[in-house]
Write a protein that holds these residues in place. Structure first.
Motif, PDB file in Angstrom:
ATOM      1  N   GLU A   8      32.224  45.733  45.872  1.00  0.00           N
ATOM      2  CA  GLU A   8      33.382  46.105  45.962  1.00  0.00           C
ATOM      3  C   GLU A   8      34.438  44.954  45.024  1.00  0.00           C
ATOM      4  O   GLU A   8      35.233  45.234  44.491  1.00  0.00           O
ATOM      5  N   CYS A   9      33.699  43.636  45.175  1.00  0.00           N
ATOM      6  CA  CYS A   9      34.590  42.708  44.420  1.00  0.00           C
ATOM      7  C   CYS A   9      34.499  42.710  42.961  1.00  0.00           C
ATOM      8  O   CYS A   9      35.344  42.317  42.323  1.00  0.00           O
ATOM      9  N   TRP A  10      33.621  43.428  42.352  1.00  0.00           N
ATOM     10  CA  TRP A  10      33.461  43.779  41.013  1.00  0.00           C
ATOM     11  C   TRP A  10      34.533  44.678  40.690  1.00  0.00           C
ATOM     12  O   TRP A  10      35.280  44.558  39.623  1.00  0.00           O
ATOM     13  N   ARG A  11      34.879  45.626  41.446  1.00  0.00           N
ATOM     14  CA  ARG A  11      36.077  46.700  41.209  1.00  0.00           C
ATOM     15  C   ARG A  11      37.382  45.949  41.369  1.00  0.00           C
ATOM     16  O   ARG A  11      38.272  46.272  40.870  1.00  0.00           O
ATOM     17  N   LYS A  12      37.474  45.074  42.416  1.00  0.00           N
ATOM     18  CA  LYS A  12      38.631  44.353  42.684  1.00  0.00           C
ATOM     19  C   LYS A  12      38.831  43.151  41.815  1.00  0.00           C
ATOM     20  O   LYS A  12      39.962  42.572  41.925  1.00  0.00           O
ATOM     21  N   LEU A  13      37.824  42.877  41.041  1.00  0.00           N
ATOM     22  CA  LEU A  13      38.089  41.952  39.942  1.00  0.00           C
ATOM     23  C   LEU A  13      38.045  40.275  40.641  1.00  0.00           C
ATOM     24  O   LEU A  13      38.676  39.423  40.125  1.00  0.00           O
ATOM     25  N   THR A  14      37.529  40.245  41.801  1.00  0.00           N
ATOM     26  CA  THR A  14      37.395  39.074  42.353  1.00  0.00           C
ATOM     27  C   THR A  14      36.075  38.463  42.830  1.00  0.00           C
ATOM     28  O   THR A  14      35.861  37.268  43.311  1.00  0.00           O
ATOM     29  N   CYS A  15      34.962  38.897  42.115  1.00  0.00           N
ATOM     30  CA  CYS A  15      33.561  38.222  42.285  1.00  0.00           C
ATOM     31  C   CYS A  15      33.398  36.923  41.847  1.00  0.00           C
ATOM     32  O   CYS A  15      32.817  36.075  42.338  1.00  0.00           O
ATOM     33  N   LEU A  16      34.236  36.645  40.884  1.00  0.00           N
ATOM     34  CA  LEU A  16      34.138  35.087  40.214  1.00  0.00           C
ATOM     35  C   LEU A  16      34.919  34.167  41.130  1.00  0.00           C
ATOM     36  O   LEU A  16      34.728  33.094  41.091  1.00  0.00           O
ATOM     37  N   ASP A  17      35.462  34.814  42.151  1.00  0.00           N
ATOM     38  CA  ASP A  17      36.117  33.486  43.158  1.00  0.00           C
ATOM     39  C   ASP A  17      35.047  33.029  43.956  1.00  0.00           C
ATOM     40  O   ASP A  17      35.042  32.210  44.626  1.00  0.00           O
ATOM     41  N   HIS A  18      33.690  33.705  43.886  1.00  0.00           N
ATOM     42  CA  HIS A  18      32.779  33.052  44.689  1.00  0.00           C
ATOM     43  C   HIS A  18      31.325  32.995  44.039  1.00  0.00           C
ATOM     44  O   HIS A  18      30.565  31.939  44.104  1.00  0.00           O
ATOM     45  N   HIS A  19      31.270  33.738  42.624  1.00  0.00           N
ATOM     46  CA  HIS A  19      29.804  33.788  42.155  1.00  0.00           C
ATOM     47  C   HIS A  19      29.363  32.561  41.540  1.00  0.00           C
ATOM     48  O   HIS A  19      28.195  31.941  41.673  1.00  0.00           O
ATOM     49  N   HIS A  20      30.360  31.669  40.985  1.00  0.00           N
ATOM     50  CA  HIS A  20      29.966  30.126  40.274  1.00  0.00           C
ATOM     51  C   HIS A  20      29.361  29.536  41.415  1.00  0.00           C
ATOM     52  O   HIS A  20      28.592  28.596  41.223  1.00  0.00           O
ATOM     53  N   PHE A  67      33.727  25.897  36.338  1.00  0.00           N
ATOM     54  CA  PHE A  67      34.069  27.215  36.018  1.00  0.00           C
ATOM     55  C   PHE A  67      34.556  27.777  37.636  1.00  0.00           C
ATOM     56  O   PHE A  67      35.549  28.687  37.341  1.00  0.00           O
ATOM     57  N   HIS A  68      34.207  27.317  38.663  1.00  0.00           N
ATOM     58  CA  HIS A  68      34.472  27.685  40.025  1.00  0.00           C
ATOM     59  C   HIS A  68      35.972  27.171  40.139  1.00  0.00           C
ATOM     60  O   HIS A  68      36.979  28.313  40.725  1.00  0.00           O
ATOM     61  N   ARG A  69      36.553  26.350  39.546  1.00  0.00           N
ATOM     62  CA  ARG A  69      37.662  25.499  39.843  1.00  0.00           C
ATOM     63  C   ARG A  69      38.793  26.241  38.875  1.00  0.00           C
ATOM     64  O   ARG A  69      40.090  26.018  38.836  1.00  0.00           O
ATOM     65  N   PRO A  95      43.605  33.923  38.208  1.00  0.00           N
ATOM     66  CA  PRO A  95      43.936  34.785  36.983  1.00  0.00           C
ATOM     67  C   PRO A  95      43.098  34.868  36.159  1.00  0.00           C
ATOM     68  O   PRO A  95      42.710  36.116  35.512  1.00  0.00           O
ATOM     69  N   LEU A  96      42.603  33.784  35.808  1.00  0.00           N
ATOM     70  CA  LEU A  96      41.256  33.841  34.766  1.00  0.00           C
ATOM     71  C   LEU A  96      40.066  34.167  34.973  1.00  0.00           C
ATOM     72  O   LEU A  96      39.428  34.874  34.313  1.00  0.00           O
ATOM     73  N   HIS A  97      39.891  34.193  36.497  1.00  0.00           N
ATOM     74  CA  HIS A  97      38.764  34.786  36.969  1.00  0.00           C
ATOM     75  C   HIS A  97      38.603  36.125  36.879  1.00  0.00           C
ATOM     76  O   HIS A  97      37.793  36.964  36.646  1.00  0.00           O
ATOM     77  N   ARG A  98      39.956  36.698  37.236  1.00  0.00           N
ATOM     78  CA  ARG A  98      40.117  38.374  36.902  1.00  0.00           C
ATOM     79  C   ARG A  98      40.108  38.682  35.676  1.00  0.00           C
ATOM     80  O   ARG A  98      39.241  40.015  35.392  1.00  0.00           O
ATOM     81  N   ALA A  99      40.455  37.900  34.652  1.00  0.00           N
ATOM     82  CA  ALA A  99      40.404  38.382  33.224  1.00  0.00           C
ATOM     83  C   ALA A  99      38.733  38.381  32.616  1.00  0.00           C
ATOM     84  O   ALA A  99      38.335  39.229  32.127  1.00  0.00           O
ATOM     85  N   GLU A 100      38.017  37.247  33.455  1.00  0.00           N
ATOM     86  CA  GLU A 100      36.763  37.160  33.254  1.00  0.00           C
ATOM     87  C   GLU A 100      35.984  38.534  33.623  1.00  0.00           C
ATOM     88  O   GLU A 100      35.210  39.098  32.794  1.00  0.00           O
ATOM     89  N   VAL A 101      36.252  38.806  34.694  1.00  0.00           N
ATOM     90  CA  VAL A 101      35.667  40.091  35.074  1.00  0.00           C
ATOM     91  C   VAL A 101      36.113  41.435  34.488  1.00  0.00           C
ATOM     92  O   VAL A 101      35.133  42.189  34.260  1.00  0.00           O
ATOM     93  N   ALA A 102      37.137  41.566  34.209  1.00  0.00           N
ATOM     94  CA  ALA A 102      37.617  42.625  33.446  1.00  0.00           C
ATOM     95  C   ALA A 102      37.068  42.562  32.068  1.00  0.00           C
ATOM     96  O   ALA A 102      36.601  43.780  31.677  1.00  0.00           O
ATOM     97  N   ALA A 103      36.891  41.496  31.391  1.00  0.00           N
ATOM     98  CA  ALA A 103      36.238  41.325  30.190  1.00  0.00           C
ATOM     99  C   ALA A 103      34.723  41.660  30.184  1.00  0.00           C
ATOM    100  O   ALA A 103      33.982  42.501  29.380  1.00  0.00           O
ATOM    101  N   ASN A 104      34.122  41.291  31.305  1.00  0.00           N
ATOM    102  CA  ASN A 104      32.731  41.603  31.600  1.00  0.00           C
ATOM    103  C   ASN A 104      32.360  42.964  31.695  1.00  0.00           C
ATOM    104  O   ASN A 104      31.495  43.776  30.917  1.00  0.00           O
ATOM    105  N   HIS A 105      33.264  43.850  32.378  1.00  0.00           N
ATOM    106  CA  HIS A 105      33.231  45.039  32.603  1.00  0.00           C
ATOM    107  C   HIS A 105      33.353  45.876  31.086  1.00  0.00           C
ATOM    108  O   HIS A 105      32.678  46.833  30.795  1.00  0.00           O
ATOM    109  N   VAL A 106      34.075  45.411  30.071  1.00  0.00           N
ATOM    110  CA  VAL A 106      34.473  46.117  29.011  1.00  0.00           C
ATOM    111  C   VAL A 106      33.029  45.888  28.191  1.00  0.00           C
ATOM    112  O   VAL A 106      32.641  46.781  27.512  1.00  0.00           O
ATOM    113  N   THR A 107      32.716  44.560  28.098  1.00  0.00           N
ATOM    114  CA  THR A 107      31.555  44.151  27.412  1.00  0.00           C
ATOM    115  C   THR A 107      30.272  44.874  27.931  1.00  0.00           C
ATOM    116  O   THR A 107      29.234  45.360  27.062  1.00  0.00           O
ATOM    117  N   GLN A 108      30.058  45.360  29.296  1.00  0.00           N
ATOM    118  CA  GLN A 108      28.973  46.026  29.754  1.00  0.00           C
ATOM    119  C   GLN A 108      28.944  47.331  29.717  1.00  0.00           C
ATOM    120  O   GLN A 108      27.979  48.281  29.678  1.00  0.00           O
TER     121      GLN A 108
END
Length: 467
Positions: free
Chosen positions: A174-186, A199-201, A205-218
């Protein structure tokens, strides 16, 4: 035959072929340098035992006919030599049929390795290299323009790699749907790179943007690969940028690089194509027949992508012709690491002089900063990450690893960054302990110089000695 050829992609084909040859070189080099300890005659999962259990039809390989460590080494180093020749453009110096046969050699050799590699070769990028490598056989050389059916199938692979990965994320954690996975992944990814701490630090908000951009790209951009040329080129270029971002953030063997190479085949570079004659009839027939076969086999990965029970990284045939892909359907919130230690004491005690074995890529000493290894693949380090997730992943091979360390086996020690014991004076006992690792804060990094902070969790393997 104008419908069959796409001369505007001749430079994209050239870049793709040289890039693929480079990845073949990395793959064969990895096999040549690591196989003795992993799958050799005295390896943790020996090939001779495997081929006695598994018939040829289920895992076609040269090593079903004959195996010795020397023969495996000849195959692996021969693969390196052919890859270097292809990297240098040897296929363009041969007639069309000769170039095709030359591309077939590394595919057949690497198929033989993967099909007996067992756990050590169960990664999605192994099948991806084989699927892409098989198509490369039919892409042609300087005698013909790039064939449209093969270019289409390369995009079809790229589509499945990206779209399959996007679907598994949306259906999984669910963290992918909530855009929070990159809070942990790195922090919890299998093998962090030298920039992963930074990257982890990054701000959340930038982590959320990364996940959203990833969803668009994939999930959106892959469909644009089949649009007219300018749009398809833009879509492939966006995928390349995304993959380069992933290259900077971690060590994922050659997964990111082969995705980049695939995307390059979809780029129409602004360069005038050379004049070439039309393709010979036999070549057209072969390409169309192979394309029809691969499209027919594609119904299985399509059904998997449409299924609510989608699986990641699975081959549907023993030749790895058409496969399904995906990564990180779930993301760990906590990082665990198995720390292996040895002692020379006659009787192991808690206060004994336990000394830690250091691995090349996986975290160990909290003060040791991660290094960049990808596209080179540290197979043991990756499996140690899985072992920390669950002891079940370590069942087939961890006992053999401990036994080899107790013997001071030089091939096994060669997989490590360093051993606290010389090969001729191995430890009397080995133990393994599970630790929780977390990245230090900016303040902790300045004060201690350590990028990790670790806390003991529990015993993973009690003190063990050689029988």
């Amino acid at each position: 035959m104008e419908w069959f050829s796409a001369s505007g992609y001749w430079l994209g084909r050239l870049v793709f072929q040289r890039g693929l040859a480079g990845l073949y070189l990395v793959a064969f080099l990895t096999a040549a340098l690591q196989f003795r300890a992993l799958i050799g005659e005295r390896g943790m999962l020996p090939v001779p035992e495997f081929v006695r259990r598994v018939p040829f039809r289920r895992s076609p390989s040269l090593f079903h006919r004959y195996y010795s460590d020397r023969f495996f080494a000849v195959c692996a180093w021969s693969g390196c030599a052919v890859a270097v020749a292809l990297l240098a453009g040897a296929d363009s110096l041969l007639p069309l049929w000769g170039g095709m046969l030359l591309w077939l050699v590394p595919w057949a050799l690497y198929l033989s390795i993967v099909n007996v590699g067992q756990t050590w070769y169960a990664f999605g990028w192994e099948s991806l290299l084989l699927e892409v490598g098989f198509l490369a056989v039919f892409l042609g050389n300087d005698e013909v323009a790039p064939p449209v059916p093969v270019l289409f199938l390369l995009r079809w692979i790229l589509f499945r790699v990206e779209f399959g990965a996007g679907l598994i994320k949306m259906r999984g954690d669910e963290c992918w749907r909530k855009l929070t996975c990159l809070d942990h992944h790195h922090e919890t990814q299998p093998m962090p790179g030298p920039l992963s701490w930074f990257f982890h630090r990054l701000p959340k908000p930038l982590h959320r943007a990364e996940v959203a951009a990833n969803h668009v790209t994939q999930l959106v951009v892959p469909f644009l690969l089949f649009a007219p040329r300018p749009v398809a080129t833009a879509a492939a270029s966006l995928m390349i940028v995304t993959q380069l971002w992933l290259v900077l953030s971690g060590n994922f063997a050659w997964l990111n690089w082969i995705t980049i190479v695939l995307a390059l085949s979809a780029v129409a570079f602004p360069a005038d194509p050379p004049a070439v004659p039309g393709p010979p009839l036999w070549y057209v027939v072969v390409v169309l027949a192979v394309s029809a076969l691969l499209l027919a086999l594609s119904h299985r990965p399509v059904r998997n992508m449409l299924s609510r029970r989608q699986v990641m990284n699975r081959s549907f045939d023993p030749l790895h012709l058409v496969n399904t892909y995906g990564a990180f359907g779930s993301v760990s919130r906590i990082r665990y690491e198995v720390v292996v230690e040895g002692t020379a004491d006659e009787v192991p005690r808690k206060e004994s002089g336990w000394r830690e074995y250091e691995f090349k890529g996986k975290p160990g000493d909290p003060r040791r900063w991660p290094r960049q290894f990808a596209p080179y693949h540290l197979r043991l380090d990756w499996m140690m990450w899985f072992a920390a997730l669950s002891p079940g992943y370590a069942g087939p091979w961890f006992g053999a690893l401990v036994e080899r360390l107790l013997e001071g086996d030089r091939d096994t020690l060669g997989l490590l960054r360093g051993s606290p014991f010389p090969a001729d004076a191995p430890p009397r006992y080995i133990r393994a302990r599970l630790f929780r690792y977390r990245y230090t804060t900016w303040r902790e990094l300045r004060e201690t110089g350590a990028c990790w902070e670790r806390t003991y969790v529990r015993e993973f393997l009690p003190p063990t000695r050689k029988p």
